[in-house]
Design a protein around this motif. Structure first.
Motif: not given
Length: 464
Positions: A359-372
């Motif tokens: 769910r967190a991958f589908a949502e907009e994370i507004f900060g310096p985070v790079a999920p691969v």
């Protein structure tokens, strides 16, 4: 009137006090703009609007270093980036100065209709009236320029609502607009929160609302604007995907993630790289390059020249990013770099083995985070990218130009960058997206026209 103290998000230092407008003041402000301001701007010839906007650009340029430092202090973006933002605002005002003289109408041949051969039809462009410009916190000076300069270029009056947490640089620019000689009440600033935005959207004397903000806010503004059938221009959230194919250069792909997500705007950009999909054969090479480049980033005081990542806009924003990282880890991702929080600061985070269904991958994370995340087939990557409710921008890294265009055509987004970061916005390009991103496109050549209306004039028996 209530007073808001604006603070440096990194240190808590008070930078200035701003009086917040009471709800009862909104009607008086709008009425003045709809009357005196609107009439004055509508009567101003195009060459005078052009000259006004050029004077504003010159005044901003003369103060660009002071404005950049003020913006960095209140917003948290590193000083080198706020310099670029102020320079962009200068370019935008100059670009709209040119557009003020290019609001072309058309001559439409009536001899296409039997019996109307002797008549002449032309269209002219007229201003809408009063435009409400709702400006977000992440790029307040640049996005203010896109909205206010467009409105003035088209001959409208404009009411600007700057972000509550960082209004000071926009307020200073508004003072420069006054110095440049804008007509009385044609350019006003209103200070307030969501209730004020809603009042502007609902007011019958506002002809158009331009909002850059969250999808939640956009839906509410659209709902309120619909009651008076005003034009609503929405540029909303994004969850941009970057697809790295097996033939790509791992170092360049990693650099696009770092520059487009971790080291620009502190990750608080709607078009930042927010999801990274890497094809299996080069997955490890890309992650290694990403970790090596991330380790070189400097987190700290946004007013110091070497800083790459400053504080987020507020501690609460940093806490939300921290919580999103925890959710990704709880869903099975591995945190391999950063992710720690200190007040409003978040260490740039890299996560791998991210489940595409998180769910967190589908949502907009507004900060310096790079999920691969990993993929095997390009069709699979396109499908995963399109599963997002947002559709702002996307990127694809490949040496095969045919594959690049094929992927670009299949991505359900407003813009695709080939072999580069999605965190790219040039003022002369249409910028916006599909789905929950709002559907609107903002840009110099589009917005000035969007803030006008067409009138058709028919001259009977114009031809013998």
């Amino acid at each position: 009137m209530p007073v808001i103290t604006v603070r440096n998000p990194g240190t808590g230092e008070a930078l200035g006090d701003v009086a917040e407008h009471e709800p009862g003041q909104v009607d008086t402000i709008v009425t003045g703009a709809a009357g005196e301001g609107r009439r004055a701007m509508a009567a101003m010839p195009a060459h005078e609007r052009e000259a006004l906007l050029r004077r504003i650009a010159g005044l901003i340029e003369a103060e660009q270093e002071d404005l950049a430092r003020l913006l960095a202090a209140e917003n948290g973006k590193p000083i080198q980036q706020t310099r670029g933002e102020v320079q962009a605002a200068v370019r935008i005002f100059r670009a709209y100065a040119g557009e003020a003289t290019r609001l072309f109408g058309r001559q439409i041949p009536l001899d296409a209709v039997p019996g109307l051969e002797r008549h002449l039809a032309v269209t002219v462009r007229e201003p809408l009236g009063v435009v409400a410009a709702l400006v977000p916190f992440n790029y307040p000076v640049e996005l203010y320029a896109h909205k206010a300069a467009a409105a003035l270029a088209a001959g409208n009056a404009v009411l600007v609502q700057p972000p509550l947490r960082c209004p000071l640089a926009v307020l200073r620019v508004a003072e420069l607009v006054e110095v440049a000689g804008v007509p009385d009440r044609a350019h006003q600033v209103v200070i307030g929160g969501a209730a004020l935005s809603q009042s502007l959207a609902a007011h019958p004397d506002i002809a158009a609302v331009s909002l850059t903000g969250s999808t939640t806010a956009g839906r509410e503004i659209a709902r309120l604007g619909a009651a008076t059938l005003k034009k609503v221009c929405l540029e909303l959230g994004g969850n941009d995907a970057l697809i790295v194919c097996a033939d790509a250069d791992p170092e360049e792909a990693a650099r696009a993630v770092v520059l487009g997500r971790l080291a620009r705007g502190n990750g608080q950009i709607c078009c930042a790289v927010k999801r990274v999909y890497v094809q299996s054969p080069i997955h490890d090479a890309v992650v290694d390059a990403l970790l090596a480049q991330t380790a070189k980033l400097t987190v700290g005081d946004q007013l110091l020249e070497p800083t790459d990542v400053g504080p987020l806009i507020a501690q609460a924003a940093a806490e939300r990013v921290e919580a999103a990282v925890r959710t990704l880890v709880g869903d099975g991702a591995r945190l391999v770099a950063g992710g720690g929080r200190n007040g409003a600061f978040v260490d740039p985070a890299v996560l791998v083995d991210v489940p595409a269904a998180s769910r967190a991958f589908a949502e907009e994370i507004f900060g310096p985070v790079a999920p691969v995340a990993r993929f095997d087939d390009v069709d699979e990557a396109v499908a995963m990218a399109n599963e997002s409710p947002y559709g702002l921008q996307a990127a694809v890294f490949t040496r095969d130009i045919g594959r690049a265009f094929d992927v670009a055509r299949r991505l359900d987004v407003g813009g695709v960058v080939v072999n580069g970061s999605t965190a790219l916005r040039a003022e002369n390009l249409p910028f916006g997206g599909t789905k929950d991103t709002g559907g609107y496109r903002e840009g110099v050549h589009d917005t000035a026209l969007d803030l006008t209306r067409q009138k058709t004039i028919i001259v009977m028996d114009a031809f013998r």
